[in-house]
Structures are given as C-alpha cells and as structure tokens.
Motif scaffolding. Structure first.
Motif, short mmCIF file in Angstrom:
data_model
loop_
_atom_site.label_atom_id
_atom_site.label_comp_id
_atom_site.label_asym_id
_atom_site.label_seq_id
_atom_site.Cartn_x
_atom_site.Cartn_y
_atom_site.Cartn_z
N LYS A 125 21.77 -25.43 11.64
CA LYS A 125 20.76 -26.68 11.49
C LYS A 125 21.41 -28.02 12.25
CE LYS A 125 17.43 -29.11 8.91
NZ LYS A 125 16.90 -29.34 7.43
N LEU A 126 22.72 -28.20 11.66
CA LEU A 126 23.11 -29.37 12.20
C LEU A 126 23.83 -29.16 13.69
CD1 LEU A 126 25.38 -30.45 9.09
CD2 LEU A 126 23.53 -31.63 9.78
N MET A 127 23.83 -28.13 13.99
CA MET A 127 24.30 -27.88 15.33
C MET A 127 23.11 -27.71 16.18
SD MET A 127 27.36 -27.78 14.90
CE MET A 127 27.76 -27.58 16.86
N ARG A 128 21.98 -27.97 15.70
CA ARG A 128 20.70 -27.85 16.27
C ARG A 128 20.38 -26.42 16.84
NH1 ARG A 128 20.89 -32.32 20.81
NH2 ARG A 128 22.97 -31.42 21.12
N GLY A 129 20.53 -25.60 16.08
CA GLY A 129 20.37 -23.91 16.39
C GLY A 129 19.82 -23.37 15.00
N LEU B 65 32.55 -31.16 18.95
CA LEU B 65 33.35 -31.79 18.29
C LEU B 65 33.40 -31.42 16.81
CD1 LEU B 65 36.09 -33.03 18.29
CD2 LEU B 65 34.89 -35.31 18.02
N ARG B 66 31.88 -31.57 16.33
CA ARG B 66 31.63 -31.25 14.95
C ARG B 66 31.88 -29.60 14.57
NH1 ARG B 66 26.95 -32.63 15.05
NH2 ARG B 66 26.82 -34.61 13.83
N TRP B 67 31.44 -28.86 15.64
CA TRP B 67 31.81 -27.34 15.68
C TRP B 67 33.18 -27.25 15.31
CZ3 TRP B 67 33.37 -23.36 19.15
CH2 TRP B 67 32.86 -22.17 18.78
N VAL B 68 34.02 -27.48 16.17
CA VAL B 68 35.53 -27.25 16.34
C VAL B 68 36.19 -27.74 15.09
CG1 VAL B 68 36.43 -29.28 17.30
CG2 VAL B 68 37.41 -26.86 17.75
N LEU B 69 35.66 -28.46 14.33
CA LEU B 69 36.19 -29.06 12.91
C LEU B 69 35.56 -28.46 11.68
CD1 LEU B 69 36.27 -32.91 13.27
CD2 LEU B 69 38.21 -31.37 13.71
N GLY B 70 34.92 -27.31 11.92
CA GLY B 70 34.50 -26.30 11.05
C GLY B 70 33.23 -26.48 10.59
N GLU B 71 32.28 -26.85 11.10
CA GLU B 71 30.84 -27.04 10.47
C GLU B 71 30.12 -25.52 10.83
OE1 GLU B 71 27.95 -27.82 9.04
OE2 GLU B 71 28.90 -29.61 9.48
N GLN B 72 29.59 -25.13 9.58
CA GLN B 72 29.14 -23.97 9.60
C GLN B 72 27.45 -23.88 9.56
OE1 GLN B 72 31.16 -21.03 9.21
NE2 GLN B 72 32.65 -22.81 9.93
N SER B 73 26.80 -25.01 9.44
CA SER B 73 25.20 -25.18 9.46
C SER B 73 24.86 -25.06 10.86
CB SER B 73 25.05 -26.35 8.69
OG SER B 73 23.50 -26.37 8.91
N ASN C 91 18.54 -38.24 29.58
CA ASN C 91 17.98 -37.28 28.69
C ASN C 91 18.09 -35.86 28.93
OD1 ASN C 91 17.60 -39.46 26.62
ND2 ASN C 91 15.34 -39.85 27.28
N GLY C 92 18.54 -34.99 27.99
CA GLY C 92 18.64 -33.36 28.58
C GLY C 92 19.78 -33.20 29.58
N SER C 93 20.72 -33.96 29.58
CA SER C 93 21.80 -33.61 30.41
C SER C 93 22.92 -32.87 29.65
CB SER C 93 22.37 -35.00 31.13
OG SER C 93 22.74 -35.90 30.17
N GLY C 94 22.78 -33.06 28.30
CA GLY C 94 23.82 -32.19 27.62
C GLY C 94 24.91 -33.08 27.18
N LYS C 95 24.79 -34.43 27.15
CA LYS C 95 25.72 -35.37 26.67
C LYS C 95 26.09 -35.37 24.98
CE LYS C 95 22.79 -39.52 26.41
NZ LYS C 95 21.44 -38.64 27.10
N SER C 96 24.91 -35.04 24.31
CA SER C 96 24.86 -34.58 22.95
C SER C 96 25.86 -33.54 22.58
CB SER C 96 23.51 -35.01 22.25
OG SER C 96 22.94 -36.20 22.48
N ASN C 97 25.99 -32.60 23.40
CA ASN C 97 26.62 -31.44 23.25
C ASN C 97 27.98 -31.69 22.81
OD1 ASN C 97 24.03 -29.96 23.42
ND2 ASN C 97 24.60 -29.18 25.48
N ALA C 98 28.58 -32.70 23.52
CA ALA C 98 29.93 -33.10 23.37
C ALA C 98 30.03 -33.58 21.78
CB ALA C 98 30.47 -34.36 24.08
N ALA C 99 29.20 -34.20 21.30
CA ALA C 99 29.51 -34.57 19.71
C ALA C 99 29.03 -33.27 18.93
CB ALA C 99 28.44 -35.35 19.43
N ASP C 100 28.23 -32.36 19.35
CA ASP C 100 28.08 -31.14 18.59
C ASP C 100 29.42 -30.46 18.73
OD1 ASP C 100 25.55 -31.81 17.95
OD2 ASP C 100 24.68 -30.56 19.46
N PHE D 69 30.16 -23.64 25.75
CA PHE D 69 29.59 -24.15 24.59
C PHE D 69 28.31 -24.98 25.13
CE2 PHE D 69 28.71 -27.39 21.61
CZ PHE D 69 28.86 -26.84 20.34
N LYS D 70 27.15 -24.34 24.70
CA LYS D 70 25.77 -24.73 24.77
C LYS D 70 25.70 -25.01 26.36
CE LYS D 70 24.22 -26.69 20.49
NZ LYS D 70 23.78 -27.72 19.65
#
Length: 872
Positions: free
Chosen positions: A54-58, A44-52, A33-42, A11-12
């Motif tokens: 844009k919210l996944m920064r993609g 978790l949002r993704w595994v709970l069913g997020e479909q957008s 910054n840029g180490s990918g720590k925010s990807n942990a939040a992404d 994942f990312k």
C-alpha cells in the motif's frame, strides 16, 4: 554520511537502467504529472526494506516491476541499489562506500544485498537503525502524506520522537529483555512448584537412607574379604586360560608350518602333473614322426623287393654272368648286414659291460652302507645318532651316483625303474630317520620296517643286474655264431666272384649293374630311415624314463603329503582338546568376573586384573559367611528405594540450584529493565523538551506568528509510583492470587514511562482552535513541516526525501519552507520532488523526469553551479 548514488532498473516506470548521482545539500527532482518522478521516492523506500504494497502504491509485491506498455514489453525483474558515502564511518561497515540493494523477480524470488553480498531483511533493518537513517515515515515522506505526521495521533507522534532521538533502540532492547524476564519467571515458578512437590518425598527417603547406614561398615569389611577371595579365584582361572592359550598358540604355529609344507608338496605334485601334460604333446608328436618314418621305410622296402624280384627273374641256371653277378650282390648285401650287426653288438657289449661293472661296484658300496646303517638302528635307544646322520648323508650320495650311472644306459628300462623305486624307499627311510634324530626311539619299529623294505628293493635290483649279465653272456655267444656265418658268406662270395670274372670275359649286361646300383641307393635310404627311427625311438625312450621319474616323484610327494596330513590331524586333535579345556577355564573365569561385577563393581574388577592375588584362606572364607549372615539379620536393602532416593535427592538438589540461578537471573534482568527504563525516561524527556523548543520556533517562522507546543498525553492508569501500583494490585480481588514473579512481570508490562503519546497544540495567528483537526490543509502541512524541521534540527538524519510536501503551500510559505531547507541542508541531505520554483531555487542539482510514448521514465540532470557559470 549521505546518499551518493541511486541505481534503478525495472522498477515501475524506470524500465531502463537509470543512475541518479547525489551530493550533499538539496537535490530537486522535477517533471510533469505522471512522468514517474515519485517512483524515485518509492524505490528508495523499497530498497530500505519497506514491505507494505500500500505504501508502495500497489496491491502486491510484484507491482513494483515495470508492467510494460504498447511499445515496450514488461520487465522480468526490478532492482534498486542505494550507495551511501561512509567516509565518517557512521554505517557500521568497514568500507568507504556502502551499497544496499534489493532485487525481486516475477517468479516471486527476492533477495537483499549489502555491498553485493546476499543478506537478510533483518540485516538491512538493523543496518538502517544503527546508521540513524530512520524509517519510511521519517526518512521518506510521500506525496500527500505530510499532514499525516500530525493526524496519525499522539502515539504516532511519540513514535516519531522515539525514532528521531534513538529511544526506539532502547524500546527494542526492553522488549527483548522483558520476554527473557517472562520466560525466566515461568521457569522459576515451574521449578518452585516441582520443589514443593518433591520436598515431602525427599524427607521420607532420607529417613529410610539413615537406616541403611548401619549396614555400611559390615558391607565395607565384607567387600574387602570378597575382594581377596574372588580376586584369588579370578587369577587362578586366568592363569589356567593363559597357559592354555600359549599351548594353543604353539600348536597353531606348528600347524601353520605343516600346512605350508603340505602346500609345497601339493604344488610339487601339480607341477609334476603339469609336466606330464606338457610332455604328452611331445610324446604324441614323436609317435607321429616315428609312424611317418616307418611308413617311408616300408615303402622303400617294397621298392627294394621289386628290384630284387627283377634280379631273381633275370637269374638263370646259374652259369651266366648275370646270375653270378646277382648272386655276388646278394652275398655282399648279407655280409654287410652281418658286419653292421656285429659292430653294433660289440659296441653295446662294451657299453653294457662298463655300466654293469660300475653298477656292481655301487651295489657293493650300497650293501656295505645299508648294513652299517641297519646295525646302527638295531637299538635306537643306544645308537650314536651322529653316525646315523653321517650314514644317511653318505647313503644319499651313493643313491645319486647310482641313479646317474643307470640313467646313462637308456635302453636298460627295468634297471632304471628299479633304481627309482630304490630312491623312493631311501627317501622314506631318510624322513623317518630324521624324525628319530629329533625324538630317538619314538618310531624305531617303523624305521626298521622301512630298512627292510629298502633291502628288499636292493635285492630286486641285484636280481635285475644278474639277469642282464646272463643276457649279456647270451649276446656274446650269439656274436660268435654271427662271426662264423660271416666267414662262410665271405668264402662263398669269393667263389662266386671268381666264376663271375670268367663269365664276364665274354661280356655282361649293363642292366644288372643298373639294378644293383638302384638296390644300393634304396638300401641307403632304408638305412637312413632306420637311423631316424632309432633316434626317435631313443627320444621316446628318454620320455618314458623321465615320465617314470616324475611318477616316482609324485608318489614320493604324495606319501610325504599324507604323512604331514596325519601329523596335522594329530595337532588338530590336540588343539581341540586344549580348546575344550580353555573353554572350561574361560567359563569359570567369566562366572567369577560376573560375580565380581555384581558384588564389587567394575572398578574393583580393574584393580584385581591389575594386581595378582593369592587364594583366600579357610578362615577368611568363614568370615565371609558370618558377615553375610549378619547382613541378613540387619535387614535387606531395597535397591529400588536406594535408586529412587539417589535420583530424587539429585533432582531435588538440582532444582534448588536451578531456583537459585533463576532468581539471580531474575534479579539481573530486573536491573537491566530498570536501567533501560531509566535511559528511556531520561532520553525521551530531554528529546521532548528540546524538540518542543524548536517546534515552537519553526511554527512561528512558518506562520509568521502564532503559538504551538507539544503536550504529553498521560496513560489512563497513571499513578505517581509504580511500586505503589504493585501494592494496589495486592489489594485488588483479581490479583490477590498473583505470585511474586507474576507481580514483577505485571509491573514491567505497564511500561517504562506512563506516557501514551504526544499531542500538538497549535494556534495560528488570529485564530482560536481547540485541536489540530480544525486546521486547514495548508495549516496542517505547515505544522507538519515545523515538526519535521524540529526533529531534523535536534536529531539530524543523513538524508530525507520529500515528495511534493510543498504542494499545499502558497508562495510566501514556500519561500519560508525553502529558507528552512537551506538552513537544514548543512546537516541533512534533502531530495525534494516538487513543482515549486522556490524549492527548485534552493537545489544544487536538478533532475528532470520525462516519459515517452513507451511509458519509460527518462532523466535529464543539471548542476546549478555549473549552469550559473555557463550563463555568465
């Protein structure tokens, strides 16, 4: 319930499989910054069913898969599994741990998992809602979006309150119920329109139906009479058909027996013919052997002729010893041959005389039995058939013994063949007599003709026996002549032997003795070959005899087969006649059956077939004619009108029932809608006031003073009473034509409560601001944190992810924010992604995220309790 573990792979920036373990309280994820720590939040949002995306920064769905770097290839798939502790059972799954997984590949394949089992996205969303985990806007607050909670507008703030308080679930149920209510209303209006359309036609058809009631009584009486009349006819033809079926079945059984018997005869014929084929090879082999023996015998005869020629050449004028010795040898040879012939003739004479005597005795008995049988059959009508049967048996025994006697005489071919023909005639006689025993007198003339044929065959056999006796007498006379010749040759040999002794006194030659000895040896071989020839010819004769027997058997089997075939033809003719009669009876039966169906129906047909009825009387038949004339005078019945009336009446009644059911469904659904509206209004009001109180307190805490509150935003079409709103619709020109069902739908489409959203009125210390847009970035963040804290205080979420929400706060506000997190961490699990040391100080576990040259994020973890203990 809390988030226990997060497993990330592909994942990312988390290219390698990475596992984050969590505990209750606060967990901090830190890193440059840029180490990918925010990807942990992404993730978790993704595994709970997020479909957008844009919210996944993609931009597209597969952007979440590790794209690769200069030192590492891209991943083929991304997978995230979030594991929750479910010891308190808040997640509606009967396991202590519940894992939610999501997997996507570059080929576009995507799947969701619950405890390792494939599931649907809908299943994931329902599980998240039922567990009170919340949605992405409430559970995972992304980087730089904390102030969007209040900037999104009053409707979004109201949605946050609905989700936090659980009112959202009631809204979902209300929307589903409203759709059902709309569908039911549409069906009800359609059914009412159809009723209004059918009502005039039903009234007209009912009037026509009343005129037909006058015919009912006549039709009932007519039906009763027709039941008896047609039932009697039906049983008459049914009985005829059943009787014919029994007769046909009887003939069928007899025909099958005959066919089986004919098959046996055919098999016997085939067997005899096959035996003839098998014997043919043996016959050819015997002929070959006989030819070989004859050729050898002829060669020996030529040799003995040469020896005799030498003897003749040595024989002189007759006075020398050699000539006398040769003459003596010739006479001895002739004497030996005559003795052999005489002995064979005597043996054959004795055997033939014995056979003829026995055959004549059997012929006498056969003559007696035949005459007795013939006398019995002169008058078949009065004959004692038990005596006939007894005579047939005795006759059969005599034939068997007679055939055995004749079979012993292997050289009497003519007599043996005559015996075979006699037995064939006897078999024909026995077959016909057996038939007449079953049906005396039916074919008596044919039986008598066969008896005559039997007598003819018997006479032929007697003539053959007489001829053979004459041949035997001639053989006796020939034997006497041979005896005389034998005596003369013996006298001549005595004289030659005397002269030979005188001549030998002066000496003889050994050469003559050698020739005599050689001649004797050759003669012995010739005699041996003759015996072999006789033996082979005897075997050949036996084959001839057996072949004749088989031919006679084939002829007998063939005759019996033709007799059975004639009988079979008669049976088939009888079957055909019965089938024609049955077809006529079945045709009449079918005609009556169709008439019963047309005038009475299948139910009465079943009754008639179950109970036998007698034929109707003439009076009843006359009554039937009278009733039919009355029906003609009453008037005809239009079957199409009756069918239309029945169909229309049934449809009208069904629609009335359907309208009642739909009206009840409308009433039930309105009760459900009113109940849901009441729950939504009550629960939202309580949640709003509770959150408003907490929001004011957290705002003062974070701003160290000031004022803030939540304000309800009313709908533009606000009225105090919804029922009055519906009445107003009646007065409106556009809604004047609305039907009651449409007015009800319009009433509930206005909403459960007349609140469009929730606005925030916030005034920091020392300021006078008219709206939230006037706040600075830090002030908006603090206000948003105050709102989030009030939501979590009133309606705790199992966990919340905060991605750098404290980035805009100064040190003092960071301290206050940390204190709030510490207070709320007793009921909510916090996962914070931060650079702030004060926030880190509140954490129980800290994960450090770094990124190497290959572009892959790596983790380092530390538990603060263990670190403090180690530091001491």
């Amino acid at each position: 319930m809390y988030l226990k573990r997060l497993e990330i792979q592909g994942f990312k920036s988390f290219a390698k499989k990475t596992t984050l373990e969590f505990e209750t309280g606060i967990t901090a994820i830190v890193g440059p910054n840029g180490s990918g720590k925010s990807n942990a939040a992404d993730c978790l949002r993704w595994v709970l069913g997020e479909q957008s995306p844009k919210l996944m920064r993609g931009k597209k769905s597969d952007d979440v898969i590790f794209a690769g770097s200069d030192k590492r290839g891209r991943a083929g798939m991304a997978e995230v599994i979030a594991t929750f502790d479910n010891a308190d059972g808040k997640i509606p799954v009967e396991t202590a741990e519940v894992s939610i997984g999501r997997r996507v590949s570059r080929t576009g394949e995507s799947e969701y998992l619950i405890n390792g089992q494939k599931a649907r996205l809908l299943d994931i969303i329902e599980l998240v809602l039922k567990s009170n985990i919340g949605t992405s806007r409430y559970t995972v607050i992304g980087q730089g979006t904390i102030d969007q909670m209040i900037l999104a507008g009053p409707s979004e703030i109201k949605n946050l309150i609905d989700e936090a308080s659980g009112v959202k679930t009631y809204y979902i149920k209300r929307d589903r119920t409203l759709k059902r209510l709309e569908t039911t209303a549409q069906n009800l209006m359609r059914a009412e329109d159809l009723l209004a359309e059918l009502r005039p036609r039903v009234k007209s058809l009912r009037r026509q139906a009343k005129r037909m009631e006058a015919r009912a009584q006549i039709e009932v009486e007519l039906k009763q009479l027709l039941f008896k009349h047609l039932g009697g006819q039906w049983w008459q033809f049914k009985s005829q058909s059943d009787q014919l079926v029994e007769q046909i079945d009887s003939l069928l059984t007899e025909r099958q027996k005959l066919e089986a018997t004919m098959q046996v005869h055919l098999q016997e014929i085939e067997k005899h013919e096959q035996d003839n084929q098998d014997v043919l090879a043996e016959y050819q082999d015997l002929q070959t052997k006989i030819k070989v023996v004859v050729d050898a015998k002829n060669a020996l005869v030529e040799q003995i002729s040469l020896v005799k020629g030498k003897m003749t050449g040595m024989q002189g004028s007759g006075g020398d010893a050699a000539s006398l010795e040769i003459e003596s040898h010739k006479l001895g040879t002739q004497i030996s041959q005559l003795k052999s012939q005489l002995q064979a003739a005597q043996e054959q004479q004795i055997a033939s005389k014995k056979i003829i005597d026995e055959a004549q005795a059997q012929m006498v008995q056969l003559q007696s039995e035949t005459e007795e049988l013939y006398n019995l059959l002169q008058n078949p009508q009065t004959a004692d058939w038990s005596l006939v049967e007894k005579a047939l048996k005795q006759f059969d025994d005599i034939i068997v013994r007679f055939e055995q006697v004749l079979d012993d005489a292997t050289d009497l071919n003519t007599i043996s063949n005559a015996a075979v023909e006699l037995k064939s005639a006897w078999n024909q006689l026995k077959t016909q007599a057996t038939k007449d025993l079953v049906n005396p007198g039916a074919e008596s003339q044919k039986l008598q003709d066969q008896i005559k044929a039997l007598n003819t065959k018997k006479d032929e056999l007697q003539n053959q026996l007489n001829n053979w006796q004459m041949d035997l007498s001639k053989a006796v006379m020939s034997q006497e002549f041979v005896t005389g010749q034998l005596n003369n040759l013996e006298n001549q040999k005595l004289q030659v032997d005397l002269e030979l002794k005188k001549a030998q006194s002066g000496g003889s030659e050994n050469f003559v003795k050698d020739l005599v000895l050689e001649e004797q040896k050759i003669q012995d071989k010739i005699d041996q070959k003759s015996q072999e020839q006789q033996s082979l010819e005897a075997e050949l004769q036996k084959l001839y005899s057996n072949e004749n027997s088989r031919k006679a058997a084939i002829a007998q089997e063939d005759k019996e087969f033709r007799d059975k075939q004639a009988q079979l033809s008669q049976i088939r003719d009888g079957e055909s006649q019965l089938q024609v009669q049955k077809a006529k009876a079945d045709t009449h039966l079918e005609t009556v059956t169709n008439e019963i169906r047309q005038q009475l129906g299948d139910q009465d047909l079943n009754k008639i077939s179950a109970q036998k009825l007698d034929a109707s009387t003439e009076q009843e038949q006359e009554k039937i004619s009278q009733l039919k004339r009355q029906l003609e005078l009453t008037g005809g019945v239009d079957d199409l009108t009756i069918a239309e009336y029945q169909e229309t009446e049934a449809r009208y009644t069904g629609l009335e029932e359907q309208v009642v059911d739909l009206q009840k469904s409308m009433s039930d659904l309105r009760e459900v809608m009113d109940e849901l509206d009441s729950h939504i209004k009550t629960k939202f009001t309580k949640a709003f006031h509770k959150i408003n109180v907490e929001f004011e307190q957290y705002f003062k805490l974070l701003f160290n003073g000031g004022r803030a509150k939540l304000v309800l935003v009313k709908d533009k079409t606000e009225v105090e009473d919804i029922e009055e709103q519906v009445e107003d619709l009646d007065d409106d020109q556009d809604s004047a034509n609305l039907r009651p069902e449409e007015k009800i739908i319009a009433k509930y489409e206005k909403g459960s409560i007349n609140i469009a959203g929730v606005d925030i009125k916030a005034t920091p210390p020392g300021k006078k601001l008219s709206n939230i847009q006037s706040l600075s970035g830090g002030e908006r963040s603090l206000t948003s944190i105050a709102l989030l804290s009030s939501l979590l205080t009133c309606f705790p979420s199992p966990f919340v992810v905060l991605d750098e929400v404290d980035a805009a706060l100064d040190d003092a506000n960071t301290i206050r924010f940390g204190q709030i997190l510490g207070k709320l961490s007793h009921q909510t699990q916090f996962i914070t992604i931060t650079h702030n040391r004060e926030t880190m100080a509140q954490a129980n576990i800290i994960y450090g995220v770094t990124m190497g040259d290959d572009g892959v994020s790596q983790l380092l973890s530390i538990k603060m309790d263990q670190a403090k203990a180690y530091a001491k």
